[in-house]
Design an enzyme around this catalytic site. Structure first.
Site, short mmCIF file in Angstrom:
data_model
loop_
_atom_site.label_atom_id
_atom_site.label_comp_id
_atom_site.label_asym_id
_atom_site.label_seq_id
_atom_site.Cartn_x
_atom_site.Cartn_y
_atom_site.Cartn_z
CB SER A 272 -0.92 0.02 1.22
OG SER A 272 -1.49 1.30 1.36
CG ASP B 249 -6.44 2.79 -8.27
OD1 ASP B 249 -6.92 2.12 -7.34
OD2 ASP B 249 -5.66 3.75 -8.09
CE LYS C 65 -7.57 -0.14 -3.53
NZ LYS C 65 -6.46 0.72 -3.08
C1 S3P Z 1 -2.86 5.50 -3.96
C2 S3P Z 1 -2.56 4.20 -3.64
C3 S3P Z 1 -3.47 3.07 -3.91
C4 S3P Z 1 -4.53 3.42 -4.93
C5 S3P Z 1 -5.16 4.76 -4.67
C6 S3P Z 1 -4.11 5.86 -4.64
C7 S3P Z 1 -1.88 6.56 -3.61
O1 S3P Z 1 -4.10 2.70 -2.71
O2 S3P Z 1 -5.52 2.42 -4.98
O3 S3P Z 1 -6.13 5.07 -5.64
O4 S3P Z 1 -1.99 7.66 -4.16
O5 S3P Z 1 -1.01 6.29 -2.78
P1 S3P Z 1 -3.37 1.77 -1.60
O6 S3P Z 1 -2.12 2.41 -1.24
O7 S3P Z 1 -4.32 1.69 -0.46
O8 S3P Z 1 -3.18 0.44 -2.26
#
Ligand code: S3P
Length: 428
Positions: free
Chosen positions: A166, A313, A340
């Site tokens: 993440s 995404d 999500k």
């Molecule tokens: C993001 C990380 C992702 C992604 C989100 C944006 C970011 O989430 O799904 O739309 O900008 O760091 P996670 O870090 O929870 O996987």
């Protein structure tokens, strides 16, 4: 708002998309931590990035966003003022999680919340490691927002191995690390998007446990000029339509080609779409380029493991592409999709089923047996921007009319989406 459309024979032309959402959040936050004026060109126009801007304004950061260039007048990491009311991250997980990393190091109390959906999403993933660093955070029931953040007598650096890939958690901890005694090291067994590391020029070291990134309170963020690359996650909807619809060819200009984000392009190639990448250049430390996708027969693919964070995404629109591919597409290792903006596994499976696809839900993904056709249906966006846009693409390819209920959620990341779609779609 309901969006209604009939299928189109093809999609053709070139387009630009607004600035990448992940880079835009970070450009704003990092500029606020620097001392001096930063300028951001091509900031995302979506609601999520507006949430970051308004939280920063509530914290006393001066932002001028009158023209095309957004100016942020940062005054350093201890210059924020105590907000008069709760900070509202709206629908934006990135705003809430990254900002909490900064707030954990402040000398004032604050509360950060979000809309109904965001207040259902898990926050334990940041509360636990930040608490281990000495942060004083009180979450609501089930470890969700609102999060109350009290001043801590002092944060200390930790070494933390991410239990799930993440970038939000990684970035939150690295930001808190700027306020901690000693070093904070985040270890990622599986690589996630690395915009934070690139923009802050942090070293990513490969070790037997994965990738390690270290910060300390010595980190000084300089004011900068950011040219935000186009958002590949927004461009993906039109590129997918180009791959599905016969006689189509679409070009996305100036989108990020950061390898931690290009899993979708790899899937297009694996499925058999024709993909051309040209004019590769650099913007704000990110590789960018123009990507053309042309229709060809698509085949089913298997997607899982370390590929998932590189296209997390894009999975809703990959689900739609799978319905038009020959054979089975299997998506696994993606159970975080359930946490999500909606439970995206349910949203993908239910909506594809409503359009006549052969689809099966799994705990950590889904299986689509491509039949090459969908029929129009009434579709629910699940108040999720990516679901609204993915199924607008399905509606473009389907037979008959499709209605997307609550389609206005697209504005969370891509307010221009429906206008561009209508422009690129060839009329019957
Ligand atoms: C993001 C990380 C992702 C992604 C989100 C944006 C970011 O989430 O799904 O739309 O900008 O760091 P996670 O870090 O929870 O996987």
């Amino acid at each position: 708002m309901n969006y209604e459309r009939r299928g189109a024979p093809a999609i053709r032309g070139s387009f630009t998309v607004p600035g990448d959402k992940s880079i835009s959040h970070r450009a704003l936050l990092f500029s606020s931590l620097a001392r001096g004026k930063s300028e951001i060109r091509g900031l995302s126009t979506g609601g999520d990035v507006k949430s970051t801007m308004s939280c920063l304004s509530q914290l006393g950061v001066k932002i001028d966003h009158a023209g095309d260039v957004v100016k942020v007048f940062g005054e350093g990491k201890f210059s924020y003022s105590k907000p008069d009311s709760m900070l509202d991250a709206g629908n934006s997980g990135t705003t809430l999680r990254l900002l909490t990393g900064i707030l954990a190091g402040q000398k004032f109390e604050s509360t950060v919340t979000g809309d109904e959906t965001l207040c259902r999403r898990p926050m334990q993933r940041i509360v636990e490691p930040l608490s281990e660093m000495g942060a004083k955070i009180v979450a609501s029931d089930n470890m969700t927002a609102p999060l109350k953040i009290f001043p801590s007598p002092g944060l200390r650096g930790i070494r933390y191995e991410l239990p799930l890939p993440s970038a939000q958690v990684k970035s939150s901890l690295l930001l808190a690390g700027m306020f901690a005694d000693g070093e904070t090291t985040v270890v990622e067994p599986v690589e996630s998007r690395d915009h934070t590391e690139r923009m802050l020029k942090l070293k990513k070291v490969k070790s037997p446990s994965g990738f390690e990134i270290t910060v300390s309170s010595d980190l000084v963020i300089e004011p900068a000029e950011y040219d935000v690359a186009g958002d590949i996650s927004s461009a993906a909807f039109f590129l997918a339509a180009g791959a599905i619809l016969p006689n189509s060819s679409v070009t996305a200009r100036g989108i990020t080609l950061n390898p931690t984000r290009t899993g979708f392009l790899d899937v297009l190639v694996m499925m058999g779409a024709k993909v051309q990448i040209e004019n590769i250049r650099e913007a704000a430390g990110e590789p960018i380029g123009d990507v053309t996708v042309m229709h060809s027969e698509l085949n089913g693919v298997e997607i899982g493991g370390s590929m998932i964070p590189r296209l997390i995404d894009e999975l809703p629109v990959i689900g739609v592409m799978a319905a038009y591919a020959k054979g089975e597409t299997i998506v696994r290792d993606a159970d975080d999709l359930r946490r999500k903006e909606s439970d995206r596994i349910v949203a993908i499976v239910d909506n594809l089923e409503a359009m006549g696809a052969d689809v099966q839900e799994m705990d950590d993904g889904f299986i689509v047996n491509g039949t090459g056709r969908l029929h129009g249906a009434e579709i629910d966006s699940y108040k999720d921007h990516r679901v609204a846009m993915a199924f607008a693409v399905a509606g473009l390819a389907a037979e008959g009319a499709t209605v997307i209920r609550n389609a206005e959620w697209a504005q969370i990341s891509f307010p221009e989406f429906f206008d561009i779609l209508d422009k690129l779609a060839v009329r019957n």
